[in-house]
Write a protein that holds these residues in place. Sequence first.
Motif, PDB file in Angstrom:
ATOM      1  N   LEU A   1       0.836  -1.207   0.000  1.00  0.00           N
ATOM      2  CA  LEU A   1       0.000   0.000   0.000  1.00  0.00           C
ATOM      3  C   LEU A   1       0.870   1.256   0.000  1.00  0.00           C
ATOM      4  CD1 LEU A   1      -2.818   1.240   0.099  1.00  0.00           C
ATOM      5  CD2 LEU A   1      -2.751   1.019   2.573  1.00  0.00           C
ATOM      6  N   PHE A   2       1.989   1.222   0.704  1.00  0.00           N
ATOM      7  CA  PHE A   2       2.886   2.381   0.760  1.00  0.00           C
ATOM      8  C   PHE A   2       3.491   2.703  -0.600  1.00  0.00           C
ATOM      9  CE2 PHE A   2       3.252   0.765   5.210  1.00  0.00           C
ATOM     10  CZ  PHE A   2       2.498   1.772   5.784  1.00  0.00           C
ATOM     11  N   GLU A   3       3.599   1.701  -1.440  1.00  0.00           N
ATOM     12  CA  GLU A   3       4.167   1.914  -2.769  1.00  0.00           C
ATOM     13  C   GLU A   3       3.228   2.700  -3.677  1.00  0.00           C
ATOM     14  OE1 GLU A   3       5.264  -1.924  -4.243  1.00  0.00           O
ATOM     15  OE2 GLU A   3       6.614  -2.298  -2.568  1.00  0.00           O
ATOM     16  N   ILE A   4       1.924   2.643  -3.414  1.00  0.00           N
ATOM     17  CA  ILE A   4       0.975   3.357  -4.276  1.00  0.00           C
ATOM     18  C   ILE A   4       0.444   4.641  -3.648  1.00  0.00           C
ATOM     19  CG2 ILE A   4       0.300   1.301  -5.532  1.00  0.00           C
ATOM     20  CD1 ILE A   4      -2.265   1.246  -3.835  1.00  0.00           C
ATOM     21  N   LEU A   5       0.598   4.807  -2.330  1.00  0.00           N
ATOM     22  CA  LEU A   5       0.138   6.032  -1.687  1.00  0.00           C
ATOM     23  C   LEU A   5       1.070   7.188  -2.012  1.00  0.00           C
ATOM     24  CD1 LEU A   5      -0.957   4.902   1.888  1.00  0.00           C
ATOM     25  CD2 LEU A   5      -2.408   5.710   0.031  1.00  0.00           C
TER      26      LEU A   5
ATOM     27  N   GLY B   1       4.424  13.255  -3.942  1.00  0.00           N
ATOM     28  CA  GLY B   1       5.608  12.482  -3.589  1.00  0.00           C
ATOM     29  C   GLY B   1       5.251  11.302  -2.705  1.00  0.00           C
ATOM     30  N   GLY B   2       6.217  10.440  -2.497  1.00  0.00           N
ATOM     31  CA  GLY B   2       6.002   9.264  -1.663  1.00  0.00           C
ATOM     32  C   GLY B   2       5.909   9.611  -0.194  1.00  0.00           C
ATOM     33  N   VAL B   3       5.272   8.738   0.556  1.00  0.00           N
ATOM     34  CA  VAL B   3       5.166   8.879   2.005  1.00  0.00           C
ATOM     35  C   VAL B   3       5.795   7.653   2.646  1.00  0.00           C
ATOM     36  CG1 VAL B   3       3.125  10.355   1.989  1.00  0.00           C
ATOM     37  CG2 VAL B   3       2.841   7.888   1.977  1.00  0.00           C
ATOM     38  N   ARG B   4       6.273   7.838   3.856  1.00  0.00           N
ATOM     39  CA  ARG B   4       6.862   6.702   4.578  1.00  0.00           C
ATOM     40  C   ARG B   4       6.117   6.525   5.897  1.00  0.00           C
ATOM     41  NH1 ARG B   4       9.335   7.457   9.042  1.00  0.00           N
ATOM     42  NH2 ARG B   4      10.220   9.452   9.619  1.00  0.00           N
ATOM     43  N   PRO B   5       5.971   5.301   6.349  1.00  0.00           N
ATOM     44  CA  PRO B   5       5.239   5.065   7.594  1.00  0.00           C
ATOM     45  C   PRO B   5       6.078   5.387   8.821  1.00  0.00           C
ATOM     46  CG  PRO B   5       6.013   2.997   6.698  1.00  0.00           C
ATOM     47  CD  PRO B   5       6.381   4.056   5.703  1.00  0.00           C
ATOM     48  N   ASP B   6       5.419   5.938   9.822  1.00  0.00           N
ATOM     49  CA  ASP B   6       5.997   6.097  11.149  1.00  0.00           C
ATOM     50  C   ASP B   6       5.106   5.259  12.060  1.00  0.00           C
ATOM     51  OD1 ASP B   6       6.631   6.838  13.766  1.00  0.00           O
ATOM     52  OD2 ASP B   6       7.078   8.906  13.214  1.00  0.00           O
ATOM     53  N   LYS B   7       5.518   4.033  12.295  1.00  0.00           N
ATOM     54  CA  LYS B   7       4.692   3.085  13.052  1.00  0.00           C
ATOM     55  C   LYS B   7       4.461   3.550  14.486  1.00  0.00           C
ATOM     56  CE  LYS B   7       5.969  -0.889  10.307  1.00  0.00           C
ATOM     57  NZ  LYS B   7       6.579  -2.212  10.276  1.00  0.00           N
TER      58      LYS B   7
ATOM     59  N   GLN C   1       1.849   6.202  14.273  1.00  0.00           N
ATOM     60  CA  GLN C   1       0.705   5.850  13.439  1.00  0.00           C
ATOM     61  C   GLN C   1       0.402   6.969  12.442  1.00  0.00           C
ATOM     62  OE1 GLN C   1      -1.349   2.801  13.511  1.00  0.00           O
ATOM     63  NE2 GLN C   1       0.709   2.331  14.201  1.00  0.00           N
ATOM     64  N   GLU C   2       1.444   7.312  11.659  1.00  0.00           N
ATOM     65  CA  GLU C   2       1.340   8.373  10.672  1.00  0.00           C
ATOM     66  C   GLU C   2       2.067   7.980   9.391  1.00  0.00           C
ATOM     67  OE1 GLU C   2       1.390  12.351  13.452  1.00  0.00           O
ATOM     68  OE2 GLU C   2       3.319  11.521  12.867  1.00  0.00           O
ATOM     69  N   LEU C   3       1.721   8.669   8.315  1.00  0.00           N
ATOM     70  CA  LEU C   3       2.468   8.599   7.071  1.00  0.00           C
ATOM     71  C   LEU C   3       3.127   9.959   6.888  1.00  0.00           C
ATOM     72  CD1 LEU C   3      -0.102   6.804   4.765  1.00  0.00           C
ATOM     73  CD2 LEU C   3       1.885   5.821   5.898  1.00  0.00           C
ATOM     74  N   VAL C   4       4.433   9.971   6.707  1.00  0.00           N
ATOM     75  CA  VAL C   4       5.203  11.211   6.667  1.00  0.00           C
ATOM     76  C   VAL C   4       5.618  11.541   5.240  1.00  0.00           C
ATOM     77  CG1 VAL C   4       7.307  12.343   7.489  1.00  0.00           C
ATOM     78  CG2 VAL C   4       6.044  10.811   9.012  1.00  0.00           C
ATOM     79  N   CYS C   5       5.364  12.790   4.846  1.00  0.00           N
ATOM     80  CA  CYS C   5       5.828  13.311   3.563  1.00  0.00           C
ATOM     81  C   CYS C   5       7.001  14.239   3.860  1.00  0.00           C
ATOM     82  CB  CYS C   5       4.716  14.072   2.840  1.00  0.00           C
ATOM     83  SG  CYS C   5       5.297  14.858   1.321  1.00  0.00           S
ATOM     84  N   ARG C   6       8.183  13.812   3.502  1.00  0.00           N
ATOM     85  CA  ARG C   6       9.387  14.598   3.791  1.00  0.00           C
ATOM     86  C   ARG C   6       9.400  15.934   3.053  1.00  0.00           C
ATOM     87  NH1 ARG C   6      14.490  10.669   3.930  1.00  0.00           N
ATOM     88  NH2 ARG C   6      15.422  12.614   4.590  1.00  0.00           N
TER      89      ARG C   6
ATOM     90  N   PRO D   1      -2.341  11.193   9.573  1.00  0.00           N
ATOM     91  CA  PRO D   1      -2.659  10.154  10.559  1.00  0.00           C
ATOM     92  C   PRO D   1      -3.160   8.867   9.918  1.00  0.00           C
ATOM     93  CG  PRO D   1      -4.430  11.761  10.447  1.00  0.00           C
ATOM     94  CD  PRO D   1      -3.319  12.269   9.554  1.00  0.00           C
ATOM     95  N   ILE D   2      -2.936   7.778  10.637  1.00  0.00           N
ATOM     96  CA  ILE D   2      -3.522   6.487  10.289  1.00  0.00           C
ATOM     97  C   ILE D   2      -4.485   6.171  11.425  1.00  0.00           C
ATOM     98  CG2 ILE D   2      -3.111   4.030   9.894  1.00  0.00           C
ATOM     99  CD1 ILE D   2      -0.242   4.801   9.031  1.00  0.00           C
ATOM    100  N   ARG D   3      -5.774   6.086  11.102  1.00  0.00           N
ATOM    101  CA  ARG D   3      -6.795   5.838  12.125  1.00  0.00           C
ATOM    102  C   ARG D   3      -7.473   4.507  11.832  1.00  0.00           C
ATOM    103  NH1 ARG D   3      -8.769  11.761  11.388  1.00  0.00           N
ATOM    104  NH2 ARG D   3      -7.231  12.840  12.673  1.00  0.00           N
ATOM    105  N   ASP D   4      -7.444   3.640  12.814  1.00  0.00           N
ATOM    106  CA  ASP D   4      -8.038   2.306  12.666  1.00  0.00           C
ATOM    107  C   ASP D   4      -7.517   1.594  11.426  1.00  0.00           C
ATOM    108  OD1 ASP D   4      -9.633   2.623  14.986  1.00  0.00           O
ATOM    109  OD2 ASP D   4     -11.132   3.730  13.828  1.00  0.00           O
ATOM    110  N   GLY D   5      -6.221   1.803  11.140  1.00  0.00           N
ATOM    111  CA  GLY D   5      -5.581   1.140  10.012  1.00  0.00           C
ATOM    112  C   GLY D   5      -5.835   1.794   8.664  1.00  0.00           C
ATOM    113  N   ILE D   6      -6.516   2.946   8.669  1.00  0.00           N
ATOM    114  CA  ILE D   6      -6.853   3.635   7.425  1.00  0.00           C
ATOM    115  C   ILE D   6      -6.109   4.967   7.367  1.00  0.00           C
ATOM    116  CG2 ILE D   6      -8.715   4.669   6.068  1.00  0.00           C
ATOM    117  CD1 ILE D   6     -10.595   2.690   7.590  1.00  0.00           C
ATOM    118  N   PRO D   7      -5.285   5.174   6.318  1.00  0.00           N
ATOM    119  CA  PRO D   7      -4.584   6.449   6.201  1.00  0.00           C
ATOM    120  C   PRO D   7      -5.567   7.571   5.840  1.00  0.00           C
ATOM    121  CG  PRO D   7      -4.013   5.000   4.369  1.00  0.00           C
ATOM    122  CD  PRO D   7      -4.923   4.246   5.270  1.00  0.00           C
TER     123      PRO D   7
END
Length: 63
Positions: A5-9, A16-22, A25-30, A37-43
């Motif tokens: 999923l991270f490859e297509i988000l 640009g691409g995002v990377r997970p911060d486990k 519980q976030e996806l970071v755009c540098r 935020p990732i809420r209940d497993g949904i970005p």
Amino acid sequence: MDKTLFEILACPLCKGGVRPDKERQELVCRPCGLAYPIRDGIPVMLEGEARTLTADERMDEAP
């Protein structure tokens, strides 16, 4: 979340691409300096829901 999923988000602002911060519980755009935020497993890829990275977090992100 599924790793493939991270490859297509992409950041909705810069596309640009995002990377997970486990830990947070976030996806970071540098390039934009935003964390979505990732809420209940949904970005939640909405600019209004993103938080701006702090100066210290941006320094930690440097290559």
